[in-house]
Motif scaffolding. Structure first.
Motif, PDB file in Angstrom:
ATOM      1  N   PRO A  44     -14.513  93.505  64.112  1.00  0.00           N
ATOM      2  CA  PRO A  44     -15.149  94.245  65.199  1.00  0.00           C
ATOM      3  C   PRO A  44     -16.401  94.928  64.648  1.00  0.00           C
ATOM      4  CG  PRO A  44     -12.807  94.763  65.076  1.00  0.00           C
ATOM      5  CD  PRO A  44     -13.176  94.017  63.828  1.00  0.00           C
ATOM      6  N   CYS A  45     -17.538  94.700  65.284  1.00  0.00           N
ATOM      7  CA  CYS A  45     -18.790  95.201  64.722  1.00  0.00           C
ATOM      8  C   CYS A  45     -18.939  96.701  64.921  1.00  0.00           C
ATOM      9  CB  CYS A  45     -19.991  94.455  65.270  1.00  0.00           C
ATOM     10  SG  CYS A  45     -20.241  94.617  67.027  1.00  0.00           S
ATOM     11  N   GLY A  46     -19.530  97.314  63.909  1.00  0.00           N
ATOM     12  CA  GLY A  46     -19.805  98.742  63.926  1.00  0.00           C
ATOM     13  C   GLY A  46     -21.234  98.990  64.360  1.00  0.00           C
ATOM     14  N   PRO A  47     -21.726 100.174  64.097  1.00  0.00           N
ATOM     15  CA  PRO A  47     -23.076 100.546  64.542  1.00  0.00           C
ATOM     16  C   PRO A  47     -24.157  99.761  63.809  1.00  0.00           C
ATOM     17  CG  PRO A  47     -22.176 102.225  63.106  1.00  0.00           C
ATOM     18  CD  PRO A  47     -21.078 101.235  63.353  1.00  0.00           C
ATOM     19  N   ARG A  48     -25.231  99.486  64.522  1.00  0.00           N
ATOM     20  CA  ARG A  48     -26.396  98.811  63.959  1.00  0.00           C
ATOM     21  C   ARG A  48     -27.632  99.579  64.390  1.00  0.00           C
ATOM     22  NH1 ARG A  48     -22.940  96.701  61.794  1.00  0.00           N
ATOM     23  NH2 ARG A  48     -22.423  94.532  61.489  1.00  0.00           N
ATOM     24  N   PRO A  49     -28.460 100.021  63.441  1.00  0.00           N
ATOM     25  CA  PRO A  49     -29.654 100.774  63.822  1.00  0.00           C
ATOM     26  C   PRO A  49     -30.624  99.960  64.678  1.00  0.00           C
ATOM     27  CG  PRO A  49     -29.542 100.482  61.437  1.00  0.00           C
ATOM     28  CD  PRO A  49     -28.307  99.872  62.026  1.00  0.00           C
ATOM     29  N   THR A  50     -30.596  98.650  64.555  1.00  0.00           N
ATOM     30  CA  THR A  50     -31.524  97.805  65.307  1.00  0.00           C
ATOM     31  C   THR A  50     -30.960  97.356  66.649  1.00  0.00           C
ATOM     32  OG1 THR A  50     -30.678  95.849  64.169  1.00  0.00           O
ATOM     33  CG2 THR A  50     -32.596  96.951  63.201  1.00  0.00           C
ATOM     34  N   ARG A  51     -29.726  97.707  66.944  1.00  0.00           N
ATOM     35  CA  ARG A  51     -29.094  97.314  68.210  1.00  0.00           C
ATOM     36  C   ARG A  51     -29.088  98.469  69.187  1.00  0.00           C
ATOM     37  NH1 ARG A  51     -27.643  91.883  68.817  1.00  0.00           N
ATOM     38  NH2 ARG A  51     -27.115  91.067  66.789  1.00  0.00           N
ATOM     39  N   GLY A  52     -28.686  98.162  70.392  1.00  0.00           N
ATOM     40  CA  GLY A  52     -28.580  99.179  71.425  1.00  0.00           C
ATOM     41  C   GLY A  52     -27.387 100.086  71.191  1.00  0.00           C
ATOM     42  N   PRO A  53     -26.955 100.778  72.215  1.00  0.00           N
ATOM     43  CA  PRO A  53     -25.843 101.722  72.075  1.00  0.00           C
ATOM     44  C   PRO A  53     -24.538 101.006  71.729  1.00  0.00           C
ATOM     45  CG  PRO A  53     -26.450 101.463  74.374  1.00  0.00           C
ATOM     46  CD  PRO A  53     -27.477 100.719  73.561  1.00  0.00           C
TER      47      PRO A  53
END
Length: 86
Positions: A44-53
């Protein structure tokens, strides 16, 4: 390796998505990957600075849903390290 032996290799599939919520379709994808690979890691993917919320569900809920959805699928494991960054 000794002469005449073939080195052992392990084929690993990494299946990453938000899984918010994980669906029956995603379970079936994991089952198919488990049939084609020696090991399948569901991430399950976590936060990405280049992605949306981030997804709507809290990380602990997504972790629990992923564990429940993929439990019992042969050769499939859930890796939560990326999600734990949230």
């Amino acid at each position: 390796t000794p002469r005449g032996t073939v080195p052992m290799t392990t084929r690993v599939a990494v299946y990453q998505a938000t899984f918010d919520p994980p669906t029956l379709y995603e379970r079936r994808v994991a089952e198919a990957l488990g049939g084609s690979f020696d090991r399948t890691v569901v991430v399950p993917c976590g936060p990405r600075p280049t992605r949306g919320p981030l997804p709507d569900s809290r990380p602990i809920h997504r972790a629990t849903m992923a564990d429940l959805n993929f439990r019992g699928v042969p050769k499939v494991e859930v890796e939560l390290a990326d999600l734990e960054q949230a």
